[in-house]
Write an enzyme that holds these catalytic residues in place. Structure first.
Site, PDB file in Angstrom:
ATOM      1  CB  THR A  51       4.222   1.193   6.629  1.00  0.00           C
ATOM      2  OG1 THR A  51       4.031   0.074   7.488  1.00  0.00           O
ATOM      3  CG2 THR A  51       5.416   2.009   7.090  1.00  0.00           C
ATOM      4  CG  ASP A  52      -0.368   1.870   2.778  1.00  0.00           C
ATOM      5  OD1 ASP A  52      -1.148   2.079   3.729  1.00  0.00           O
ATOM      6  OD2 ASP A  52      -0.200   2.660   1.841  1.00  0.00           O
ATOM      7  CB  ALA A  53      -0.162  -4.493   3.026  1.00  0.00           C
ATOM      8  N   GLY A  54       3.182  -4.496   3.080  1.00  0.00           N
ATOM      9  CA  GLY A  54       4.365  -4.737   2.260  1.00  0.00           C
ATOM     10  C   GLY A  54       5.393  -3.635   2.238  1.00  0.00           C
ATOM     11  CB  VAL A  55       5.316  -0.075   3.132  1.00  0.00           C
ATOM     12  CG1 VAL A  55       6.270   1.099   3.234  1.00  0.00           C
ATOM     13  CG2 VAL A  55       4.329   0.141   1.994  1.00  0.00           C
TER      14      VAL A  55
END
Length: 94
Positions: A51-55
């Site tokens: 996942t990416d940041a904040g996901v």
């Protein structure tokens, strides 16, 4: 060496994504730190994706290989207790 598969749920807001990063906290680091605290082993947690940041994730599949014998339920309980103590918003579901 036993392999433990588990499903992970997390609120991604405080994390820089799944994969270890030098510039901030990640879900993988939180899990690996909890597992190290429990087992004393430097074990890598492998996931079926990233996942990416904040996901956020509701059901991310991951696994870890450990030398030490645990029952799956007790390992899940220990990881969740350690994550909660550390203030991480990650939960191992099964």
């Amino acid at each position: 060496m036993p392999r433990f598969a588990f499903t992970v749920e997390f609120d991604g807001r405080p994390f820089m994504g799944w994969q270890r990063q030098a510039h901030g906290p990640t879900v993988q680091q939180a899990l690996e730190t909890a597992i190290h605290d429990i087992s004393g082993e430097e074990a890598a947690v492998h996931a079926a994706g990233r996942t990416d940041a904040g996901v956020h994730a509701a059901a991310m599949v991951a696994h870890v290989d450990l030398e030490k014998a645990f029952t799956p339920f007790r390992l899940m309980e220990a990881i969740n207790a350690r994550l909660k103590f550390a203030g991480a918003s990650v939960a191992v579901l099964d």
